[in-house]
Design a protein around this motif. Structure first.
Motif, PDB file in Angstrom:
ATOM      1  N   THR A  28       0.857  -1.199   0.000  1.00  0.00           N
ATOM      2  CA  THR A  28       0.000   0.000   0.000  1.00  0.00           C
ATOM      3  C   THR A  28       0.889   1.244   0.000  1.00  0.00           C
ATOM      4  OG1 THR A  28      -1.917   1.027   1.055  1.00  0.00           O
ATOM      5  CG2 THR A  28      -0.254   0.065   2.541  1.00  0.00           C
TER       6      THR A  28
ATOM      7  N   TYR B 156       0.503   8.202   5.503  1.00  0.00           N
ATOM      8  CA  TYR B 156      -0.352   8.173   6.707  1.00  0.00           C
ATOM      9  C   TYR B 156      -0.103   9.450   7.520  1.00  0.00           C
ATOM     10  CZ  TYR B 156      -1.050   3.144   5.875  1.00  0.00           C
ATOM     11  OH  TYR B 156      -1.367   1.924   5.331  1.00  0.00           O
TER      12      TYR B 156
ATOM     13  N   ALA C 230      -7.789   1.808  -2.753  1.00  0.00           N
ATOM     14  CA  ALA C 230      -8.916   1.328  -1.930  1.00  0.00           C
ATOM     15  C   ALA C 230      -8.687   1.719  -0.470  1.00  0.00           C
ATOM     16  CB  ALA C 230      -9.054  -0.185  -2.069  1.00  0.00           C
ATOM     17  N   GLU C 231      -7.461   1.618   0.013  1.00  0.00           N
ATOM     18  CA  GLU C 231      -7.203   2.012   1.407  1.00  0.00           C
ATOM     19  C   GLU C 231      -7.409   3.511   1.596  1.00  0.00           C
ATOM     20  OE1 GLU C 231      -3.524   0.720   3.232  1.00  0.00           O
ATOM     21  OE2 GLU C 231      -4.132   1.630   5.142  1.00  0.00           O
TER      22      GLU C 231
ATOM     23  N   LYS D 133      -9.477   5.388  -0.021  1.00  0.00           N
ATOM     24  CA  LYS D 133     -10.933   5.616   0.030  1.00  0.00           C
ATOM     25  C   LYS D 133     -11.474   5.332   1.418  1.00  0.00           C
ATOM     26  CE  LYS D 133     -12.368   4.796  -4.634  1.00  0.00           C
ATOM     27  NZ  LYS D 133     -12.888   3.937  -5.623  1.00  0.00           N
ATOM     28  N   THR D 134     -10.984   4.243   2.033  1.00  0.00           N
ATOM     29  CA  THR D 134     -11.462   3.887   3.368  1.00  0.00           C
ATOM     30  C   THR D 134     -11.035   4.939   4.390  1.00  0.00           C
ATOM     31  OG1 THR D 134     -11.115   1.615   2.723  1.00  0.00           O
ATOM     32  CG2 THR D 134     -11.461   1.994   5.056  1.00  0.00           C
ATOM     33  N   LEU D 135      -9.797   5.407   4.284  1.00  0.00           N
ATOM     34  CA  LEU D 135      -9.290   6.360   5.275  1.00  0.00           C
ATOM     35  C   LEU D 135      -9.846   7.762   5.065  1.00  0.00           C
ATOM     36  CD1 LEU D 135      -5.507   5.376   5.605  1.00  0.00           C
ATOM     37  CD2 LEU D 135      -7.420   4.768   7.085  1.00  0.00           C
ATOM     38  N   GLU D 136     -10.249   8.079   3.845  1.00  0.00           N
ATOM     39  CA  GLU D 136     -10.735   9.433   3.529  1.00  0.00           C
ATOM     40  C   GLU D 136     -12.132   9.345   2.917  1.00  0.00           C
ATOM     41  OE1 GLU D 136      -9.309  12.296   4.243  1.00  0.00           O
ATOM     42  OE2 GLU D 136      -7.502  11.376   5.059  1.00  0.00           O
ATOM     43  N   PRO D 137     -13.113   8.908   3.713  1.00  0.00           N
ATOM     44  CA  PRO D 137     -14.446   8.694   3.129  1.00  0.00           C
ATOM     45  C   PRO D 137     -15.100   9.980   2.634  1.00  0.00           C
ATOM     46  CG  PRO D 137     -14.502   8.441   5.519  1.00  0.00           C
ATOM     47  CD  PRO D 137     -13.071   8.586   5.148  1.00  0.00           C
TER      48      PRO D 137
END
Ligand SMILES: Cc1cc2nc3c(=O)[nH]c(=O)nc-3n(C[C@H](O)[C@H](O)[C@H](O)COP(=O)(O)O)c2cc1C
Length: 303
Positions: A135, A141, A170-171, A173-177
């Motif tokens: 990733t 991060y 994809a990660e 997107k999850t961390l920055e909805p």
């Protein structure tokens, strides 16, 4: 998702036209004023370029991602913010792997020398990084912890040894909805270091922007592939030529599908035992140029 980008592009073009129109008006008015007074020197009528509304934010340890960042900057006349760690990673690959492993296991992300970017004036952030451990690299991060991407269009781009483009996006997107994370661009460090890479990257980046503007999805980009079928001797030769430097992945092709472009895209379904680990199934994309235009090359291993 891409509507915002489209509307941004439309708004931006509208804005540029408005600026040009205003500038023209201003010139006309100034001309009239000059006719009356003959006072102002001509240089004052020079039009200012429209301010950039997009920002390239990137981290690059060894320079590959920086090359892509440069191509994005040029393609969109964007401003640039390079993420820097307060303490650089060690200079060798193995010791960087060890340092990143410690950071990932402890979730202690590196301290940045420049933690905050002034994002307020940008609609769109092009976010670039090397793939580390499947990733984005740890400094991303740190950047996400110190900056607010809510409401922004975020266009990820990356460089990698073998892959990680989709997983990293994809990660993100999850961390920055609350951000509008779009399709991602990626290129291997081998291809970006090859001779003539600059023109390859700028052509790919333009094609990528065209896909974004048309609202293409990953699924749409996969359109036009044939059904998976057993390998022929020719397919096996293409696979062997393109994967000869990737022995550490122990890839075994099981079936293939193809897509005719200017050349041929091959999508091999493979068994993979990366670094001697357990067997997993993966897709390996390989591009074979038209005859006489070069050797088959591995584009990505979709882990
Ligand atoms: C610690 C570390 C971990 C890496 N992990 C991966 C990985 O999981 N998958 C991959 O394809 N490449 C991996 N790579 C390769 C980098 O993604 C690749 O070399 C990248 O182009 C480096 O970009 P940079 O020159 O901008 O730093 C890793 C490299 C390092 C140093």
């Amino acid at each position: 998702m891409n509507l915002r980008l489209d509307s941004f592009i439309t708004k931006f073009s509208g804005f540029a036209v408005a600026v040009a129109a205003l500038a023209l008006c201003a010139c006309g008015n100034q001309e009239a004023a000059q006719n009356k007074t003959s006072a102002k020197p001509a240089e004052q009528a020079v039009e200012q370029p429209a301010p950039s509304k997009s920002l390239v934010v990137f981290y690059s340890q060894t320079g590959s991602t920086k090359k892509v960042a440069d191509a994005f900057q040029k393609a969109r006349n964007a401003d640039v913010f390079e993420i820097k760690t307060a303490t650089p990673y060690p200079s060798t690959y193995d010791s960087t792997v060890a340092a990143v492993r410690v950071q990932r296991e402890s979730k202690q992300w590196p301290v940045l020398a420049n933690p905050k970017a002034d994002l307020a004036k940008y609609d769109t952030v092009f976010l670039g990084y090397p793939i580390m451990f499947g990733t984005f690299a740890p400094p991303i991060y740190s950047f996400l912890d110190s900056n607010n991407l809510s409401g922004k269009v975020v266009v990820p781009f990356c460089t990698y040894g073998s892959g990680g483009r989709k997983a990293s996006a994809a990660e993100l997107k999850t961390l920055e909805p609350k951000a509008n994370v779009t399709l991602a661009y990626g290129i291997s460090n081998k291809r970006i270091s090859a001779e003539g890479a600059d023109s390859v990257v700028s052509a790919e980046v333009e094609a990528f922007f065209a896909n974004l503007a048309e609202g293409k999805t990953e699924e749409m980009l996969m359109g036009g592939y044939s059904e998976q079928r057993p390998l022929t001797a020719e397919d096996s030769a293409v696979f062997a030529a393109a994967t000869k430097d990737y022995g550490y992945l122990s890839l075994r092709p099981l079936s293939v599908s193809t897509q005719v472009v200017a050349g041929t895209n091959f999508l091999f379904t493979c068994e993979m035992k990366a670094f001697g680990g357990p067997a997993t199934q993966t897709n390996v994309k390989i591009f074979r140029p038209l005859p006489g235009r070069g050797e088959p090359e591995l584009i990505v291993v979709e882990k």
